[in-house]
Enzyme design. Structure first.
Site, PDB file in Angstrom:
ATOM      1  N   ARG A 117       0.812  -1.237   0.000  1.00 32.90           N
ATOM      2  CA  ARG A 117       0.000   0.000   0.000  1.00 32.90           C
ATOM      3  C   ARG A 117       0.840   1.279   0.000  1.00 32.90           C
ATOM      4  NH1 ARG A 117      -3.079  -3.266   3.218  1.00 32.90           N
ATOM      5  NH2 ARG A 117      -4.945  -3.960   2.104  1.00 32.90           N
ATOM      6  N   LYS A 139       2.894  11.694 -11.403  1.00 34.66           N
ATOM      7  CA  LYS A 139       2.117  10.733 -12.199  1.00 34.66           C
ATOM      8  C   LYS A 139       2.954   9.479 -12.411  1.00 34.66           C
ATOM      9  CE  LYS A 139      -0.947  13.624 -15.011  1.00 34.66           C
ATOM     10  NZ  LYS A 139      -1.304  13.973 -16.407  1.00 34.66           N
ATOM     11  N   GLU A 181      10.623  19.346 -24.885  1.00 34.95           N
ATOM     12  CA  GLU A 181       9.711  19.515 -23.742  1.00 34.95           C
ATOM     13  C   GLU A 181      10.152  20.688 -22.857  1.00 34.95           C
ATOM     14  OE1 GLU A 181       6.934  17.605 -23.216  1.00 34.95           O
ATOM     15  OE2 GLU A 181       7.289  15.659 -24.172  1.00 34.95           O
ATOM     16  N   LYS A 222       7.306  23.381 -14.074  1.00 35.16           N
ATOM     17  CA  LYS A 222       6.355  22.279 -13.988  1.00 35.16           C
ATOM     18  C   LYS A 222       5.780  22.190 -12.577  1.00 35.16           C
ATOM     19  CE  LYS A 222       5.066  17.587 -14.792  1.00 35.16           C
ATOM     20  NZ  LYS A 222       5.268  16.302 -15.417  1.00 35.16           N
ATOM     21  N   GLU A 232      -4.978  17.305 -12.021  1.00 32.97           N
ATOM     22  CA  GLU A 232      -5.387  17.661 -13.379  1.00 32.97           C
ATOM     23  C   GLU A 232      -6.895  17.841 -13.538  1.00 32.97           C
ATOM     24  OE1 GLU A 232      -3.118  15.807 -16.442  1.00 32.97           O
ATOM     25  OE2 GLU A 232      -4.398  16.581 -18.041  1.00 32.97           O
ATOM     26  N   ARG A 236      -3.423  22.028 -15.154  1.00 32.97           N
ATOM     27  CA  ARG A 236      -2.358  21.068 -15.478  1.00 32.97           C
ATOM     28  C   ARG A 236      -2.429  20.619 -16.935  1.00 32.97           C
ATOM     29  NH1 ARG A 236       0.171  16.253 -11.666  1.00 32.97           N
ATOM     30  NH2 ARG A 236       1.693  15.552 -13.214  1.00 32.97           N
ATOM     31  N   ASN A 240      -0.097  19.684 -21.750  1.00 33.17           N
ATOM     32  CA  ASN A 240      -0.340  18.904 -22.969  1.00 33.17           C
ATOM     33  C   ASN A 240      -0.144  19.709 -24.253  1.00 33.17           C
ATOM     34  OD1 ASN A 240      -0.982  16.663 -21.449  1.00 33.17           O
ATOM     35  ND2 ASN A 240      -3.136  17.247 -21.300  1.00 33.17           N
ATOM     36  N   HIS A 243       0.734  18.061 -27.507  1.00 38.93           N
ATOM     37  CA  HIS A 243       0.627  16.616 -27.291  1.00 38.93           C
ATOM     38  C   HIS A 243      -0.546  15.960 -28.010  1.00 38.93           C
ATOM     39  CE1 HIS A 243       3.853  17.205 -24.501  1.00 38.93           C
ATOM     40  NE2 HIS A 243       3.878  15.934 -24.164  1.00 38.93           N
ATOM     41  N   HIS A 247       0.763  13.114 -30.109  1.00 41.71           N
ATOM     42  CA  HIS A 247       0.388  11.703 -29.944  1.00 41.71           C
ATOM     43  C   HIS A 247      -0.173  11.132 -31.239  1.00 41.71           C
ATOM     44  CE1 HIS A 247       0.054  12.115 -25.307  1.00 41.71           C
ATOM     45  NE2 HIS A 247       1.235  11.660 -25.668  1.00 41.71           N
ATOM     46  N   HIS A 262       8.872  10.469 -28.908  1.00 44.71           N
ATOM     47  CA  HIS A 262       7.866  11.340 -28.318  1.00 44.71           C
ATOM     48  C   HIS A 262       8.181  12.846 -28.446  1.00 44.71           C
ATOM     49  CE1 HIS A 262       4.756  12.632 -25.557  1.00 44.71           C
ATOM     50  NE2 HIS A 262       5.672  13.274 -24.858  1.00 44.71           N
TER      51      HIS A 262
HETATM   52  P1  NAD Z   1      13.193   6.025 -21.664  1.00 46.18           P
HETATM   53  O1  NAD Z   1      13.054   5.823 -20.217  1.00 46.18           O
HETATM   54  O2  NAD Z   1      12.803   4.915 -22.549  1.00 46.18           O
HETATM   55  O3  NAD Z   1      14.712   6.422 -21.981  1.00 46.18           O
HETATM   56  C1  NAD Z   1      15.109   6.638 -23.322  1.00 46.18           C
HETATM   57  C2  NAD Z   1      16.333   5.780 -23.673  1.00 46.18           C
HETATM   58  O4  NAD Z   1      17.501   6.317 -23.052  1.00 46.18           O
HETATM   59  C3  NAD Z   1      16.238   4.341 -23.185  1.00 46.18           C
HETATM   60  O5  NAD Z   1      16.778   3.510 -24.167  1.00 46.18           O
HETATM   61  C4  NAD Z   1      17.129   4.336 -21.952  1.00 46.18           C
HETATM   62  O6  NAD Z   1      17.670   3.063 -21.678  1.00 46.18           O
HETATM   63  C5  NAD Z   1      18.200   5.303 -22.338  1.00 46.18           C
HETATM   64  N1  NAD Z   1      18.891   5.976 -21.243  1.00 46.18           N
HETATM   65  C6  NAD Z   1      18.351   6.470 -20.103  1.00 46.18           C
HETATM   66  N2  NAD Z   1      19.256   7.170 -19.419  1.00 46.18           N
HETATM   67  C7  NAD Z   1      20.418   7.116 -20.126  1.00 46.18           C
HETATM   68  C8  NAD Z   1      21.701   7.662 -19.931  1.00 46.18           C
HETATM   69  N3  NAD Z   1      21.975   8.447 -18.900  1.00 46.18           N
HETATM   70  N4  NAD Z   1      22.653   7.391 -20.856  1.00 46.18           N
HETATM   71  C9  NAD Z   1      22.368   6.627 -21.941  1.00 46.18           C
HETATM   72  N5  NAD Z   1      21.160   6.112 -22.183  1.00 46.18           N
HETATM   73  C10 NAD Z   1      20.192   6.347 -21.287  1.00 46.18           C
HETATM   74  O7  NAD Z   1      12.381   7.286 -22.180  1.00 46.18           O
HETATM   75  P2  NAD Z   1      12.167   8.780 -21.612  1.00 46.18           P
HETATM   76  O8  NAD Z   1      12.141   9.626 -22.807  1.00 46.18           O
HETATM   77  O9  NAD Z   1      13.106   9.110 -20.511  1.00 46.18           O
HETATM   78  O10 NAD Z   1      10.723   8.705 -20.975  1.00 46.18           O
HETATM   79  C11 NAD Z   1       9.587   8.380 -21.743  1.00 46.18           C
HETATM   80  C12 NAD Z   1       8.495   7.876 -20.836  1.00 46.18           C
HETATM   81  O11 NAD Z   1       8.175   8.875 -19.886  1.00 46.18           O
HETATM   82  C13 NAD Z   1       7.206   7.534 -21.567  1.00 46.18           C
HETATM   83  O12 NAD Z   1       6.774   6.266 -21.161  1.00 46.18           O
HETATM   84  C14 NAD Z   1       6.235   8.605 -21.099  1.00 46.18           C
HETATM   85  O13 NAD Z   1       4.897   8.142 -21.054  1.00 46.18           O
HETATM   86  C15 NAD Z   1       6.767   8.928 -19.745  1.00 46.18           C
HETATM   87  N6  NAD Z   1       6.389  10.256 -19.255  1.00 46.18           N
HETATM   88  C16 NAD Z   1       5.829  10.368 -18.030  1.00 46.18           C
HETATM   89  C17 NAD Z   1       5.473  11.603 -17.535  1.00 46.18           C
HETATM   90  C18 NAD Z   1       4.900  11.718 -16.154  1.00 46.18           C
HETATM   91  O14 NAD Z   1       4.447  12.795 -15.777  1.00 46.18           O
HETATM   92  N7  NAD Z   1       4.919  10.666 -15.370  1.00 46.18           N
HETATM   93  C19 NAD Z   1       5.693  12.755 -18.285  1.00 46.18           C
HETATM   94  C20 NAD Z   1       6.268  12.621 -19.531  1.00 46.18           C
HETATM   95  C21 NAD Z   1       6.624  11.379 -20.007  1.00 46.18           C
HETATM   96 ZN    ZN Z   2       5.558  14.827 -23.425  1.00 45.94          ZN
END
Ligand code: NAD
Ligand code: ZN
Length: 365
Positions: A117, A139, A181, A222, A232, A236, A240, A243, A247, A262
């Site tokens: 939990r 999130k 972003e 942010k 949201e 918030r 987007n 986005h 998307h 993305h």
């Molecule tokens: P990711 O976590 O897949 O990382 C991108 C790539 O970089 C991966 O291959 C990873 O292994 C590699 N990597 C990570 N750190 C590294 C480093 N220091 N050196 C070399 N390689 C490295 O992708 P991301 O772009 O970080 O995140 C995308 C995700 O985030 C999506 O799933 C999206 O939905 C989510 N997201 C969440 C929120 C939220 O508010 N929770 C907001 C935006 C995006």
């Molecule tokens: Zn985004």
């Protein structure tokens, strides 16, 4: 309200271990156990170093390594994580740290929020996107076959530790996607920040004080929006910006080997949102060119023409776009703008006007 520190700067691995040690000490915990959730790429680059630092602080670590990539945001990976943490007999007061990009952050945060939990959770983001976006705001979640991020929770970490040096190994393309972003915050409500990025943006790509400053500012922007609307219900949604179109393009190209990542899709999406605003006579088209010029200067795509894969027709694009949205009374909600850094939530956008706009854009290719 939940308050927590966001620590940002170069070479923070030692400090991270000390910070975690202090958390355990505060709780009076004798045994310090920490599950480190990470992915295969980050593990091979940094896990040994991080383990060494944690061991110096007498923290026992349970490494949980998932396959790198979005496909790990799944029920089956979540289950593996939960099994490993429970079988290592971690208790509620023990800690889980997400050490990786947004994928690992969303997964680890969700696991932490449901195991016993709610276990203590820390974010150590290692991508630019994760440092300025996904690690802030609470999130968490995984994807479902019905769409992205449809299963999850709001769960705040005890702290966020963003080591700016760790970004040096990030592939350039991933870095640029995160940068899009960052520009987004300027376009939402920080015109001065956008102007600052126009002057200093190139420097963000190189490790140094400008990079740190840009990340600090982005987190603050942010956090300010999230603090006013954690769950949201209103403002918030401004996050987007770009986005909805983004998307749509991500999905449209997702079956292709040359698919957009993305942040690239969001860059084009933000340009489309500004073009759509111009068409509604909300902004001067000169603003679009200014933003395009900035994206181009760092190597980001700006036009549908920049997408290597072939796009479907406007009607199909509309169905992809509408999937992402709650269509209430046949109206779409869009983030539009009245000027640089003057974005707003437009609730009554007619699907017909969007369809016509997309038809025009496709005709320009
Ligand atoms: P990711 O976590 O897949 O990382 C991108 C790539 O970089 C991966 O291959 C990873 O292994 C590699 N990597 C990570 N750190 C590294 C480093 N220091 N050196 C070399 N390689 C490295 O992708 P991301 O772009 O970080 O995140 C995308 C995700 O985030 C999506 O799933 C999206 O939905 C989510 N997201 C969440 C929120 C939220 O508010 N929770 C907001 C935006 C995006
Ligand atoms: Zn985004």
């Amino acid at each position: 309200k939940h308050h927590y520190d966001i620590i940002i700067g170069p070479n923070l691995m030692t400090q991270a271990a000390l910070q975690i040690e202090r958390f355990f000490q505060k709780q009076g915990f004798h045994q310090k156990r920490l599950a480190v959730i990470t992915d295969t790429n980050v593990a091979s680059l940094y896990l040994d170093r991080f383990r060494t630092e944690l061991t110096k602080s007498k923290i026992h670590i349970v490494p949980v390594v998932v396959e790198a990539g979005e496909q790990s945001k799944s029920f089956s990976t979540l289950q593996t994580i939960i099994d490993q943490i429970l079988s290592a007999r971690l208790e509620r007061g023990d800690y889980i740290i997400s050490f990786g990009g947004g994928v690992v952050g969303d997964l680890g945060g969700f696991a932490a929020s449901i195991i016993r939990r709610g276990m203590n959770f820390i974010q150590m983001p290692t991508t630019l996107l994760a440092q300025i976006d996904s690690s802030v705001g609470g999130k968490t979640g995984i994807n479902s076959r019905y769409g992205k991020n449809l299963i999850g929770s709001f769960y705040q970490p005890r702290c966020v530790i963003a080591d700016t040096c760790i970004l040096d190994t990030l592939p350039q393309r991933e870095f640029r996607a995160g940068y899009a972003e960052m520009v987004k915050y300027g376009l939402i409500n920080q015109p001065d920040f956008f102007e600052w990025l126009e002057k200093n943006g190139q420097e963000v790509f190189h490790n140094g004080s400008i990079r740190t400053e840009a990340i600090v500012c982005s987190c603050q922007f942010k956090a300010d929006i999230v603090a006013r609307d954690e769950y949201e219900t209103g403002e918030r949604a401004l996050l987007n910006l770009g986005h909805t179109f983004g998307h749509m393009l991500e999905t449209a190209t997702s079956y292709d080997s040359s698919r957009l990542i993305h942040g690239e899709a969001v860059a084009i999406g933000m340009i489309l949102a500004h073009q759509f605003s111009a068409q509604l006579n909300l902004i001067d088209p000169a603003l679009i060119h200014r933003i395009e010029a900035h994206f181009k200067s760092v190597g980001l795509p700006t036009k549908l023409k920049d997408i290597p894969s072939e796009l479907p027709n406007a009607k199909t694009l509309m169905t992809l776009l509408a999937q992402d949205k709650k269509i209430s009374q046949n109206n779409l909600t869009f983030i539009l703008t009245r000027g640089l850094g003057q974005s707003f939530i437009a609730k009554n956008v007619s699907p017909d006007s969007v369809l016509t706009f997309l038809e025009q854009k496709l005709a320009e290719i």
